[in-house]
Design a protein around this motif. Structure first.
Motif, PDB file in Angstrom:
ATOM      1  N   ASP A 139       0.831  -1.207   0.000  1.00  0.00           N
ATOM      2  CA  ASP A 139       0.000   0.000   0.000  1.00  0.00           C
ATOM      3  C   ASP A 139       0.865   1.256   0.000  1.00  0.00           C
ATOM      4  O   ASP A 139       0.576   2.230  -0.701  1.00  0.00           O
ATOM      5  CB  ASP A 139      -0.928   0.011   1.220  1.00  0.00           C
ATOM      6  N   THR A 140       1.925   1.230   0.788  1.00  0.00           N
ATOM      7  CA  THR A 140       2.831   2.377   0.849  1.00  0.00           C
ATOM      8  C   THR A 140       3.463   2.638  -0.508  1.00  0.00           C
ATOM      9  O   THR A 140       3.641   3.790  -0.925  1.00  0.00           O
ATOM     10  CB  THR A 140       3.942   2.135   1.893  1.00  0.00           C
ATOM     11  N   MET A 141       3.782   1.570  -1.232  1.00  0.00           N
ATOM     12  CA  MET A 141       4.445   1.702  -2.526  1.00  0.00           C
ATOM     13  C   MET A 141       3.509   2.171  -3.642  1.00  0.00           C
ATOM     14  O   MET A 141       3.917   2.291  -4.794  1.00  0.00           O
ATOM     15  CB  MET A 141       5.107   0.382  -2.917  1.00  0.00           C
ATOM     16  N   GLN A 142       2.254   2.438  -3.290  1.00  0.00           N
ATOM     17  CA  GLN A 142       1.330   3.037  -4.244  1.00  0.00           C
ATOM     18  C   GLN A 142       1.373   4.557  -4.161  1.00  0.00           C
ATOM     19  O   GLN A 142       0.750   5.254  -4.961  1.00  0.00           O
ATOM     20  CB  GLN A 142      -0.107   2.551  -3.970  1.00  0.00           C
ATOM     21  N   ASN A 143       2.099   5.062  -3.178  1.00  0.00           N
ATOM     22  CA  ASN A 143       2.182   6.503  -2.937  1.00  0.00           C
ATOM     23  C   ASN A 143       3.514   7.040  -3.460  1.00  0.00           C
ATOM     24  O   ASN A 143       4.569   6.679  -2.938  1.00  0.00           O
ATOM     25  CB  ASN A 143       2.059   6.746  -1.421  1.00  0.00           C
ATOM     26  N   PRO A 144       3.491   7.884  -4.490  1.00  0.00           N
ATOM     27  CA  PRO A 144       4.750   8.374  -5.078  1.00  0.00           C
ATOM     28  C   PRO A 144       5.690   9.035  -4.064  1.00  0.00           C
ATOM     29  O   PRO A 144       6.901   8.807  -4.108  1.00  0.00           O
ATOM     30  CB  PRO A 144       4.282   9.374  -6.138  1.00  0.00           C
ATOM     31  N   TYR A 145       5.133   9.845  -3.154  1.00  0.00           N
ATOM     32  CA  TYR A 145       6.013  10.485  -2.179  1.00  0.00           C
ATOM     33  C   TYR A 145       6.650   9.440  -1.268  1.00  0.00           C
ATOM     34  O   TYR A 145       7.849   9.539  -0.937  1.00  0.00           O
ATOM     35  CB  TYR A 145       5.271  11.514  -1.321  1.00  0.00           C
ATOM     36  N   ALA A 146       5.889   8.431  -0.865  1.00  0.00           N
ATOM     37  CA  ALA A 146       6.423   7.385   0.008  1.00  0.00           C
ATOM     38  C   ALA A 146       7.534   6.606  -0.689  1.00  0.00           C
ATOM     39  O   ALA A 146       8.506   6.195  -0.055  1.00  0.00           O
ATOM     40  CB  ALA A 146       5.298   6.429   0.427  1.00  0.00           C
ATOM     41  N   ILE A 147       7.399   6.409  -1.993  1.00  0.00           N
ATOM     42  CA  ILE A 147       8.441   5.723  -2.765  1.00  0.00           C
ATOM     43  C   ILE A 147       9.725   6.552  -2.740  1.00  0.00           C
ATOM     44  O   ILE A 147      10.815   6.042  -2.460  1.00  0.00           O
ATOM     45  CB  ILE A 147       7.989   5.489  -4.217  1.00  0.00           C
ATOM     46  N   ILE A 148       9.596   7.854  -3.033  1.00  0.00           N
ATOM     47  CA  ILE A 148      10.769   8.739  -3.042  1.00  0.00           C
ATOM     48  C   ILE A 148      11.404   8.794  -1.657  1.00  0.00           C
ATOM     49  O   ILE A 148      12.630   8.700  -1.515  1.00  0.00           O
ATOM     50  CB  ILE A 148      10.367  10.151  -3.512  1.00  0.00           C
ATOM     51  N   GLU A 149      10.576   8.942  -0.637  1.00  0.00           N
ATOM     52  CA  GLU A 149      11.072   8.997   0.736  1.00  0.00           C
ATOM     53  C   GLU A 149      11.824   7.716   1.091  1.00  0.00           C
ATOM     54  O   GLU A 149      12.896   7.759   1.699  1.00  0.00           O
ATOM     55  CB  GLU A 149       9.905   9.202   1.704  1.00  0.00           C
ATOM     56  N   SER A 150      11.284   6.574   0.689  1.00  0.00           N
ATOM     57  CA  SER A 150      11.917   5.285   0.985  1.00  0.00           C
ATOM     58  C   SER A 150      13.270   5.164   0.294  1.00  0.00           C
ATOM     59  O   SER A 150      14.245   4.680   0.883  1.00  0.00           O
ATOM     60  CB  SER A 150      11.009   4.131   0.555  1.00  0.00           C
ATOM     61  N   ILE A 151      13.341   5.610  -0.952  1.00  0.00           N
ATOM     62  CA  ILE A 151      14.608   5.543  -1.699  1.00  0.00           C
ATOM     63  C   ILE A 151      15.679   6.393  -1.021  1.00  0.00           C
ATOM     64  O   ILE A 151      16.825   5.971  -0.863  1.00  0.00           O
ATOM     65  CB  ILE A 151      14.398   5.986  -3.158  1.00  0.00           C
ATOM     66  N   ILE A 152      15.305   7.602  -0.615  1.00  0.00           N
ATOM     67  CA  ILE A 152      16.262   8.482   0.061  1.00  0.00           C
ATOM     68  C   ILE A 152      16.704   7.872   1.390  1.00  0.00           C
ATOM     69  O   ILE A 152      17.897   7.896   1.741  1.00  0.00           O
ATOM     70  CB  ILE A 152      15.653   9.882   0.268  1.00  0.00           C
ATOM     71  N   LYS A 153      15.766   7.289   2.135  1.00  0.00           N
ATOM     72  CA  LYS A 153      16.108   6.688   3.423  1.00  0.00           C
ATOM     73  C   LYS A 153      16.970   5.434   3.243  1.00  0.00           C
ATOM     74  O   LYS A 153      17.804   5.127   4.099  1.00  0.00           O
ATOM     75  CB  LYS A 153      14.837   6.361   4.209  1.00  0.00           C
ATOM     76  N   ILE A 154      16.784   4.728   2.136  1.00  0.00           N
ATOM     77  CA  ILE A 154      17.652   3.581   1.840  1.00  0.00           C
ATOM     78  C   ILE A 154      19.088   4.073   1.667  1.00  0.00           C
ATOM     79  O   ILE A 154      20.026   3.472   2.192  1.00  0.00           O
ATOM     80  CB  ILE A 154      17.182   2.854   0.565  1.00  0.00           C
TER      81      ILE A 154
END
Length: 223
Positions: A139-154
């Motif tokens: 569900d989180t990966m359906q949200n573009p901002y959450a995807i970007i945030e996750s990539i940066i946090k990775i």
């Protein structure tokens, strides 16, 4: 890090806030998208000492997150490595004990078959993490901002040194999310590059970013 494009002014890629390269020139936009994907040599990168950098190493090009399926599995190895590094001794022992129980149970099951079979014990934690199919919440990966945030946090968690490269971000994020992205870049010190096809008026959306613009006549603007 510095970005060089054809005969245009040098672009400084900051780790304090997002860097936006915007244009309404199709040729320029195409050159940046293809160049940052490492498919041409029109876009060049240099470190602060003006030493040449490989684009594929310096830029983690994500492209359009709206067209992706979430966070790429290419990060799995780094995530497993970091997870293994932060485990406490008790957690490590618990996983090892449970793993041993699994192998012992399977070995006992083999006795049900009249064949000389045995298991081979493997204590590789990364393989266990993979077996558990660790993944990001769907569900989180359906949200573009959450995807970007996750990539940066990775990048932050795994100590990745490359900058995050994105395009068409303004198609998916509202003004507040763009502000949040700027704050995230600042707090993590992860360089974030946004390449946008838009007109000069869109500059007002990127008030918390370093904004570079190349117009349809190939003229540079910077604020």
């Amino acid at each position: 890090m510095k970005i060089s494009y054809a005969a245009h002014k040098e672009i400084e890629l900051s780790s304090k806030r997002p860097t936006v390269i915007a244009t309404n020139n199709p040729a320029v936009y195409h050159d940046f998208i293809v160049g940052l994907s490492s498919f041409n040599d029109k876009v060049k990168l240099f470190d602060d000492a003006f030493e040449s950098l490989e684009v594929k190493d310096a830029i983690d090009w994500q492209g359009d997150v709206g067209l992706s399926d979430g966070v790429s599995e290419k990060y799995s190895s780094g995530i497993y490595k970091q997870l293994e590094a932060v485990l406490t001794d008790d957690q490590r022992k618990s996983i090892t004990d449970i793993n041993s129980q699994l192998y012992t149970c399977v070995q006992k099951c083999l006795f049900m078959i009249d064949l000389p079979l045995e298991v081979t014990y493997d204590w590789d934690l990364k393989k266990l993490f993979k077996y558990c199919k660790i993944h990001f919440n769907a569900d989180t990966m359906q949200n573009p901002y959450a995807i970007i945030e996750s990539i940066i946090k990775i990048h932050l968690e795994c100590g990745l040194k490359s900058a995050v490269g994105l395009t068409n971000v303004a198609h998916y994020l509202n003004q507040q999310q763009l502000t949040d992205l700027s704050k995230l870049t600042s707090s993590t010190a992860i360089s974030t590059l946004l390449v946008e096809f838009t007109d000069m008026k869109s500059q007002e959306l990127y008030t918390n970013c370093d904004f570079y613009y190349i117009d349809e006549d190939f003229v540079d603007w910077h604020s």
